[in-house]
Design a protein around this motif. Structure first.
Motif, mmCIF file in Angstrom:
data_model
loop_
_atom_site.group_PDB
_atom_site.id
_atom_site.type_symbol
_atom_site.label_atom_id
_atom_site.label_comp_id
_atom_site.label_asym_id
_atom_site.label_seq_id
_atom_site.Cartn_x
_atom_site.Cartn_y
_atom_site.Cartn_z
ATOM 1 N N ASP A 1 11.488 0.797 -1.450
ATOM 2 C CA ASP A 1 11.645 -0.282 -0.153
ATOM 3 C C ASP A 1 11.590 -1.945 -0.439
ATOM 4 O OD1 ASP A 1 11.408 2.180 1.657
ATOM 5 O OD2 ASP A 1 10.091 2.168 2.572
ATOM 6 N N THR A 2 10.530 -1.741 -1.429
ATOM 7 C CA THR A 2 10.719 -3.316 -1.663
ATOM 8 C C THR A 2 11.756 -3.728 -3.086
ATOM 9 O OG1 THR A 2 9.190 -1.982 -3.041
ATOM 10 C CG2 THR A 2 7.918 -3.238 -1.368
ATOM 11 N N ALA B 1 6.876 5.568 3.261
ATOM 12 C CA ALA B 1 6.353 4.110 3.075
ATOM 13 C C ALA B 1 5.328 3.518 4.226
ATOM 14 C CB ALA B 1 7.316 3.406 3.024
ATOM 15 N N PRO B 2 4.002 3.247 3.143
ATOM 16 C CA PRO B 2 3.301 2.241 4.759
ATOM 17 C C PRO B 2 4.139 1.343 5.291
ATOM 18 C CG PRO B 2 2.881 1.072 1.527
ATOM 19 C CD PRO B 2 3.688 1.824 1.492
ATOM 20 N N SER B 3 5.375 0.365 5.235
ATOM 21 C CA SER B 3 6.088 -0.186 5.805
ATOM 22 C C SER B 3 6.396 0.561 7.156
ATOM 23 C CB SER B 3 7.608 -0.585 5.372
ATOM 24 O OG SER B 3 8.120 0.488 5.211
ATOM 25 N N PRO C 1 -0.259 2.683 -1.175
ATOM 26 C CA PRO C 1 0.330 3.475 -1.606
ATOM 27 C C PRO C 1 -0.117 4.298 -3.138
ATOM 28 C CG PRO C 1 2.141 1.457 -1.640
ATOM 29 C CD PRO C 1 0.878 0.963 -1.491
ATOM 30 N N ASN D 1 7.837 5.976 -2.897
ATOM 31 C CA ASN D 1 8.938 4.842 -1.477
ATOM 32 C C ASN D 1 8.920 3.306 -1.229
ATOM 33 O OD1 ASN D 1 10.384 7.458 0.982
ATOM 34 N ND2 ASN D 1 8.456 8.333 -0.083
ATOM 35 N N HIS D 2 7.170 2.946 -1.447
ATOM 36 C CA HIS D 2 7.046 1.625 -1.752
ATOM 37 C C HIS D 2 7.635 0.686 -2.231
ATOM 38 C CE1 HIS D 2 4.807 -2.292 -1.592
ATOM 39 N NE2 HIS D 2 4.549 -1.961 -2.615
#
Length: 408
Positions: A296-297, A213-215, A188, A292-293
């Motif tokens: 998401d987490t 987001a990385p995911s 991120p 966003n990361h």
């Protein structure tokens, strides 16, 4: 480290060499581009060349590195070189290009300084250059290896899966792999380079932050159209070559040449330190990626999100920013607009420029800044005045690295 003899010579000649860098750098680029026109056409930012920004960046980097050899500051040196190495990796720079730079740079030094460049002086500054170059080459080799590619092999073809307006002059692009496989992961706050072939045949490259987001397995960037504008004293800032080309010509289903992600201003992989994320204008994009990361987490730490813009209408990702902050249980959002239009100031929307006096700062806060350099300097000074340690303040600047001394 420099040898004692070279250190003595560099110390004695640094004022003269540093004072002449403003003349040396433009001559160097003229010589190099005359011998290698493909570098000007296909690698270097032509807009920065025309405005003299790249020349200032070269002078700044050399002077900063030489000074750091005389007054060692390992942390400062690592910061300066890490930024350059990540930028170089995002362009696919190779060791051979350092040899090209060396040849034409030292020809320019000799031409400008004349008889003052004795064999001993030339040897000492040659040592400075190769100490810097070899350190960067090693760092870049590590970055390429970490990305799982051969040296310089960072370019990939991606497909535009979606295009969406984020404000009147900004558009976001969702990028996917043409074969349907997930794109490589990123951290991120990182960015990638986009290369486009313009109507005159030149390939120009620019960097854009990842705001997804990385995911997700895809990459998303946001591109701001930049029109020509008249500045003070009749100076005209040119239109953005790459940003305008992408805004006007890249749509769903199109292929785009981009690099793997790089950048060292990233959220720590783990930890619970309070965060302050401050951005201005299109500098919001890495913050959107970080948020966003964090959303998401399901991050629960204290997070203060600050954004400044000309108006609500010009604020790219305005709605997404608010929605992401809503998803984070301990996050707060503060916005400043130079022009509120018909709106009245409220608790989270203010008139004017960023003012940290009423923003709560938790002990141990880690701050991440992105936006125009004057904005970041102002926020940085305000944070230091609030006793946030300088080493807790991280920043990202896009464009030539004339900022290397700005945060000293």
């Amino acid at each position: 480290m420099l040898t004692p003899q070279s250190e003595e010579i560099v110390r004695a000649t640094l004022p003269a060499v540093g004072g002449a860098l403003g003349e040396i750098a433009p001559l160097f680029y003229r010589k190099m581009f005359a011998a290698h026109p493909e570098l000007e056409r296909d690698l270097f930012n032509r807009g920065n060349q025309r405005q003299g920004e790249q020349q200032k960046a070269l002078a700044s980097s050399i002077a900063a590195f030489a000074t750091l050899q005389l007054e060692p500051d390992p942390a400062r040196q690592d910061l300066v070189l890490s930024r350059i190495a990540h930028k170089h990796a995002s362009l696919g720079i190779t060791p051979e290009q350092y040899r090209i730079v060396h040849q034409h740079l030292f020809e320019a030094i000799a031409e400008v300084l004349g008889d003052a460049v004795t064999p001993e002086v030339a040897a000492a500054w040659d040592e400075v250059y190769w100490l810097m170059a070899e350190t960067l080459i090693a760092m870049e080799k590590g970055l390429y290896g970490g990305a799982g590619v051969e040296v310089g092999d960072v370019w990939r073809t991606v497909r535009v899966a979606a295009r969406r307006l984020e404000s009147a002059d900004t558009v976001s692009l969702v990028l996917t792999s043409p074969d349907g496989e997930p794109l490589p992961a990123f951290l991120p706050g990182q960015y990638l380079s986009v290369g486009v072939t313009l109507p005159d045949g030149a390939r120009q490259i620019r960097q854009y932050s990842l705001c997804s987001a990385p995911s997700e397995g895809s990459w998303r960037i946001t591109v701001k159209r930049v029109l020509a504008a008249e500045l003070a004293d009749g100076v005209v800032a040119p239109a953005g070559e790459v940003s305008n080309f992408v805004y006007d010509n890249v749509f769903e289903g199109d292929d785009l040449r981009v690099t793997l992600p790089f950048g060292d201003v990233v959220l720590p992989p783990e930890g619970d330190a309070p965060l302050l994320l401050a951005s201005a204008g299109i500098g919001c994009t890495p913050v959107i990626g970080m948020l966003n990361h964090l959303a998401d987490t399901e991050d629960r730490r204290a997070i203060s999100v600050l954004h400044a813009d000309r108006s609500a209408a010009s604020h790219a990702h305005r709605r997404e920013l608010a929605e992401l902050v809503e998803r984070l249980p301990s996050a707060s959002l503060h916005r400043w607009y130079e022009d509120l239009g018909a709106r009245r100031p409220v608790d989270v929307v203010h008139a004017g420029r960023v003012d940290l006096s009423e923003v709560a700062l938790e002990p141990g806060t880690q701050a991440f800044l992105c936006g125009p350099l004057p904005f970041m300097l102002a926020v940085r000074d305000a944070l230091v005045a609030r006793e946030v340690p300088a080493e807790n303040i991280h920043y990202e600047v896009f464009g030539p690295t004339t900022w290397t001394g700005a945060f000293a």
